[in-house]
Design an enzyme around this catalytic site. Structure first.
Site, short mmCIF file in Angstrom:
data_model
loop_
_atom_site.label_atom_id
_atom_site.label_comp_id
_atom_site.label_asym_id
_atom_site.label_seq_id
_atom_site.Cartn_x
_atom_site.Cartn_y
_atom_site.Cartn_z
N TYR A 1 -5.24 -18.86 11.10
CA TYR A 1 -4.18 -17.97 11.58
C TYR A 1 -3.26 -18.72 12.54
CZ TYR A 1 -2.17 -14.01 14.21
OH TYR A 1 -1.32 -13.12 14.84
N ASP B 1 6.14 -7.32 -2.27
CA ASP B 1 5.02 -8.25 -2.41
C ASP B 1 5.49 -9.65 -2.03
OD1 ASP B 1 2.69 -9.48 -3.25
OD2 ASP B 1 2.52 -8.21 -5.01
N ARG C 1 0.83 -1.19 0.00
CA ARG C 1 0.00 0.00 0.00
C ARG C 1 0.87 1.25 0.00
NH1 ARG C 1 -2.86 0.30 5.02
NH2 ARG C 1 -1.47 -1.26 5.92
#
Length: 370
Positions: A192, A103, A87
């Site tokens: 997670y 990335d 971002r």
């Protein structure tokens, strides 16, 4: 492998989240077919202690990256710490030191960054957090597992020191809960948590098999005033302070008696710096619990009310996040970190509340003045 845009479209379609919320939770995604090439068994050299390391932080616009970059730049120099994300950063982040696009699912892009910038330490903060991960398991697997593999492969190939955080999410309902020791049954029930256990074991495997200088801390819930929550189960402990200052009331999504281990961000970042700097010979373990305090929403409310007596909290339990919290430890046992590399927390509950309310109040006054 899916392209970034495909992942994001799928994430938005299946998660029900806004694009902004998703981008907050996802701290680095892309795609790559690259996989691990064979390495020898010879241990890899670490960064010489006499040289300042060149450090890359992935997922740098999340809760911890900007603060850690500030601390590391103070220690090692502004230009030796590169913050990265997918971002565009706020202006103050962009002007405070090097920032690049990185990335983690694009193996070639990530490797080019490491080589072109002579990276010697890599801090891997890119992750999809617990609650968001349950809404989009496919995305969580891509970012939290495939992305980790790229990090470990590149770190091994280029002899990096690599730090990968784990969390209380790595434990499960069959783990001892009060406290949870470092070595015990884990078996988490969220993607997670499964990915965090995978990261711990893969990192330790790479350390023993290939000599990778892998280091890992199991973070408690981290509380900070500067960054917005990113989709985790312990987010209430950040949101409650902003609500206390701005509106005087807060609706909590966990039961009032839900006890979880927590830590103020300053302690967390200092612990991360200390484990990064610790000589390898002082680390017989490569994954450590760290702890500071444990409290419930009720405990936290009472402490805030000592400063803001009119503050009111109501409860509207989110069954998904409550189930996650109920599977996590109530406390972490961290005597090994205190023994091996001298870990010691500085903030207890009262100090945490004072620091958070002071910081948020000052920030609001500054914003109003501008």
């Amino acid at each position: 492998m899916m392209l970034v845009t495909q992942l994001l479209r799928g994430a938005l379609k299946h998660s029900g989240s806004s694009g902004e919320a998703l981008m907050t939770a996802v701290r680095g995604i892309s795609s790559s077919p690259h996989r691990f090439a064979a390495f020898g068994r010879t241990p890899l050299p670490s960064c010489p202690d006499s040289d300042h390391p060149k450090i890359l932080i992935t997922g740098g616009l999340g809760q911890l990256g900007v603060g850690l970059a500030k601390l590391l730049r103070k220690q090692f120099g502004k230009n030796n710490v590169i913050l990265s994300d997918i971002r565009k950063p706020p202006n103050h982040v962009y002007h405070n030191g090097p920032f690049i696009f990185s990335d983690i699912l694009d193996f070639k892009n990530l490797e080019e960054i490491v080589v072109n910038n002579n990276i010697s330490w890599l801090v891997h903060y890119s992750a999809v957090l617990s609650a968001v991960g349950e809404r989009n398991v496919t995305l969580a697997k891509e970012v939290n597992i495939t992305g980790l593999h790229n990090i470990l492969d590149i770190a091994t190939k280029h002899a990096l020191r690599v730090f990968v955080p784990s969390t209380i999410g790595a434990f499960g309902p069959s783990s001892p809960r009060d406290p949870a020791p470092e070595l015990c049954v884990q078996r988490p029930r969220t993607i997670y948590g499964v990915a965090k256990v995978h990261a711990e074991l893969m990192g330790e495997y790479y350390h023993h098999r290939y000599g990778l200088d892998f280091r890992c801390l199991r973070y408690p819930g981290i509380i900070s005033a500067d960054s917005q929550p990113g989709g985790g189960t312990t987010d209430y402990a950040v949101q409650i302070f902003h609500a206390a200052v701005k509106s005087g009331c807060f609706e909590c999504y966990l039961r009032s008696d839900t006890r979880l281990p927590m830590m103020y961000i300053d302690d967390c970042l200092r612990a991360t710096l200390e484990i990064l700097e610790a000589p390898a010979e002082t680390l017989p373990s490569r994954t450590y619990n760290i702890s500071a305090m444990s409290f419930t929403p009720h405990d936290l409310t009472q402490e805030i009310q000592k400063v803001l007596p009119d503050f009111q909290v109501t409860y509207n339990v989110d069954p998904v996040r409550q189930a996650i919290a109920d599977s996590w430890p109530m406390a972490l046992e961290d005597s090994t970190a205190r023994r091996d590399w001298g870990w010691k927390h500085e903030y207890d509950l009262s100090e945490l509340v004072q620091a958070m309310l002071t910081h948020i109040t000052a920030g609001n006054q500054l914003a109003q003045a501008n």
